[in-house]
Design a protein around this motif. Sequence first.
Motif, PDB file in Angstrom:
ATOM      1  N   LEU A   1       0.822  -1.207   0.000  1.00 12.87           N
ATOM      2  CA  LEU A   1       0.000   0.000   0.000  1.00 12.87           C
ATOM      3  C   LEU A   1       0.859   1.260   0.000  1.00 12.87           C
ATOM      4  CD1 LEU A   1      -2.837  -1.040   2.481  1.00 12.87           C
ATOM      5  CD2 LEU A   1      -3.007  -0.766   0.004  1.00 12.87           C
ATOM      6  N   GLU A   2       1.948   1.238   0.787  1.00  9.89           N
ATOM      7  CA  GLU A   2       2.842   2.406   0.803  1.00  9.89           C
ATOM      8  C   GLU A   2       3.482   2.631  -0.573  1.00  9.89           C
ATOM      9  OE1 GLU A   2       5.663   1.632   3.852  1.00  9.89           O
ATOM     10  OE2 GLU A   2       4.277   2.113   5.513  1.00  9.89           O
ATOM     11  N   ARG A   3       3.953   1.537  -1.131  1.00 11.05           N
ATOM     12  CA  ARG A   3       4.545   1.659  -2.473  1.00 11.05           C
ATOM     13  C   ARG A   3       3.512   2.154  -3.482  1.00 11.05           C
ATOM     14  NH1 ARG A   3      10.151   1.126  -2.738  1.00 11.05           N
ATOM     15  NH2 ARG A   3      10.788  -0.321  -1.063  1.00 11.05           N
ATOM     16  N   GLN A   4       2.309   1.645  -3.335  1.00  6.84           N
ATOM     17  CA  GLN A   4       1.248   2.032  -4.274  1.00  6.84           C
ATOM     18  C   GLN A   4       0.924   3.516  -4.149  1.00  6.84           C
ATOM     19  OE1 GLN A   4      -2.283  -0.325  -3.902  1.00  6.84           O
ATOM     20  NE2 GLN A   4      -3.380   0.815  -5.503  1.00  6.84           N
ATOM     21  N   ASP A   5       0.870   4.005  -2.859  1.00  7.53           N
ATOM     22  CA  ASP A   5       0.578   5.430  -2.645  1.00  7.53           C
ATOM     23  C   ASP A   5       1.651   6.315  -3.247  1.00  7.53           C
ATOM     24  OD1 ASP A   5      -1.732   4.837  -1.337  1.00  7.53           O
ATOM     25  OD2 ASP A   5      -0.833   4.914   0.685  1.00  7.53           O
ATOM     26  N   ASN A   6       2.919   5.952  -3.000  1.00  6.10           N
ATOM     27  CA  ASN A   6       4.022   6.763  -3.538  1.00  6.10           C
ATOM     28  C   ASN A   6       4.011   6.761  -5.065  1.00  6.10           C
ATOM     29  OD1 ASN A   6       4.969   7.400  -0.980  1.00  6.10           O
ATOM     30  ND2 ASN A   6       6.317   5.594  -0.882  1.00  6.10           N
ATOM     31  N   LEU A   7       3.790   5.541  -5.590  1.00  6.05           N
ATOM     32  CA  LEU A   7       3.777   5.439  -7.043  1.00  6.05           C
ATOM     33  C   LEU A   7       2.595   6.205  -7.650  1.00  6.05           C
ATOM     34  CD1 LEU A   7       5.091   4.275  -9.554  1.00  6.05           C
ATOM     35  CD2 LEU A   7       3.739   2.188  -9.217  1.00  6.05           C
ATOM     36  N   GLN A   8       1.463   6.127  -6.942  1.00  5.83           N
ATOM     37  CA  GLN A   8       0.267   6.825  -7.425  1.00  5.83           C
ATOM     38  C   GLN A   8       0.491   8.339  -7.437  1.00  5.83           C
ATOM     39  OE1 GLN A   8      -3.248   5.819  -5.255  1.00  5.83           O
ATOM     40  NE2 GLN A   8      -4.590   7.070  -6.558  1.00  5.83           N
ATOM     41  N   LYS A   9       1.153   8.834  -6.347  1.00 10.87           N
ATOM     42  CA  LYS A   9       1.451  10.276  -6.298  1.00 10.87           C
ATOM     43  C   LYS A   9       2.391  10.675  -7.426  1.00 10.87           C
ATOM     44  CE  LYS A   9       0.843  10.851  -1.301  1.00 10.87           C
ATOM     45  NZ  LYS A   9       1.541  11.179  -0.024  1.00 10.87           N
ATOM     46  N   ASN A  10       3.395   9.866  -7.658  1.00  8.91           N
ATOM     47  CA  ASN A  10       4.345  10.186  -8.736  1.00  8.91           C
ATOM     48  C   ASN A  10       3.646  10.173 -10.100  1.00  8.91           C
ATOM     49  OD1 ASN A  10       6.489  10.414  -6.946  1.00  8.91           O
ATOM     50  ND2 ASN A  10       7.027   8.230  -7.090  1.00  8.91           N
ATOM     51  N   ILE A  11       2.792   9.181 -10.282  1.00  6.41           N
ATOM     52  CA  ILE A  11       2.078   9.097 -11.557  1.00  6.41           C
ATOM     53  C   ILE A  11       1.158  10.298 -11.738  1.00  6.41           C
ATOM     54  CG2 ILE A  11       0.341   7.784 -12.841  1.00  6.41           C
ATOM     55  CD1 ILE A  11       1.622   5.244 -11.682  1.00  6.41           C
ATOM     56  N   ILE A  12       0.464  10.665 -10.607  1.00  6.69           N
ATOM     57  CA  ILE A  12      -0.437  11.825 -10.687  1.00  6.69           C
ATOM     58  C   ILE A  12       0.344  13.088 -11.024  1.00  6.69           C
ATOM     59  CG2 ILE A  12      -1.928  13.340  -9.315  1.00  6.69           C
ATOM     60  CD1 ILE A  12      -2.878  10.804  -7.843  1.00  6.69           C
ATOM     61  N   ASP A  13       1.521  13.260 -10.366  1.00  3.44           N
ATOM     62  CA  ASP A  13       2.352  14.442 -10.671  1.00  3.44           C
ATOM     63  C   ASP A  13       2.786  14.451 -12.135  1.00  3.44           C
ATOM     64  OD1 ASP A  13       2.129  15.273  -8.074  1.00  3.44           O
ATOM     65  OD2 ASP A  13       4.033  14.375  -7.425  1.00  3.44           O
TER      66      ASP A  13
END
Length: 331
Positions: free
Chosen positions: A41-53
Motif C-alpha cells: 500500500l505504501e509503495r502504491q501510494d508513492n507510485l500513485q502520487k508520482n504518476i499523478i504528478d
Amino acid sequence: MNILSMVENFELILIIFLIIITLVFLFFKGSTNSERLKILLERQDNLQKNIIDIIENNINKIDMKFEKSSSDQSNNLSIIKEKIGIIDKAQENITDLSENVLNLKNILSNTSKRGRFGEMLLENLIKDQLPKSNFEFQKTLSNNTRVDCIIKSPGPLGKLCIDAKFPREGYEKVMGSASKQEKNNNLKIFKSDIMKHIEDVSKKYIIPGETSEIALIFIPSESIYLEIFKCFPEISDVFFSKKTFLISPTTLWVIISSIESILRDRKIKENAHIIQHQLKELTTEMARLETRVKKLDSHFSNAQVDLNDILITTKKINSKSQSIIGFDLKN
C-alpha cells in the motif's frame, strides 16, 4: 504530433506501473500477509502520487502547447485573411484595368468611336492652349461641309481647318499582316487611303477667301505618324502640292503654341496706345508728386526757422526771470 507523443508516454507509464506492482507482489510473497499489504500500500501510494504528478505536468504542458498552437493558428488566420483581402483588391484592380483596356480596344476598333476619340483629343489640346474666341468645333462651311475644328488665327494664316478622321483601318491591317506579301499589299492600300484622304480634305476645307490656304489632318497617335513617314517618305511632296499636312499631338502642340504667341503679341500691340497713355499719366503724376514734396520740404524748413526763433525767445525769457529772482530789493 506532440500531443500524440504525450498520450503514448502516459500509456507507457501505466504499463510500467502494472509491472512494478507485479514485481513488488512477487518480492514480498514470502512475507506475512499484513506486512506485504502494508508495504504494498505504501509503495502504491508513492507510485500513485508520482504518476499523478507526472500526469498533471503532462496535462499542463499539453494545455500550454495547445494554447500556444491556438494563438499561432489565430495569428496565421489573421495574416491569411489580410493577404486574401490584398489579393482580392489587386484582383479588382486587374479586372477594372482589363475592362478599361477592353473599352479602349472597342473604341479603337469602331470607326465612328475612333473618330470621336481623335476629336476629343484634338479638342482637349486646343482648349488647353487657346482662348475660346479663337477656335470653333464642328463648324459648317459655305460648301456645306463640317470641319472638326477651325482655329481663328491673326495674319495670313486666317481660319485654319483641322480634320480628325484619319483612316486607321489601313494601318491596323499593315500591323496585322501575317506574311511579307500581305504586308506589301496592305501598305499599298494604306498609302492609297492616305492619298485619298488628303485629296478629300484639300477639296473640302481649303476655300479661297473663307479658310486658310492650308489644311491639317490630325493623327492622334505618334507611332502611326512616325510609321507613315517611315514607310512613305515620298508622301511629303503630296503635302505641299495639296497644301494639306499630317500632324501628330506633338506637332499640333507646336502649332498651337506658335498661334498663341502671335495672339499674345497682337494683343500687346493693340493695347500699346493704352499703355503709352498710362505711362504719360504716370509721368505727370510723378512730376506733381515732386512739386508737392518740395513744397512740403519748404514748409518744414520754415517751421524749423520758427522753432529756432521760439527757442531763442524762450531762452531770453528764462534769463530775465533769473535776473528778477536774483535782484536785491534792499540795494
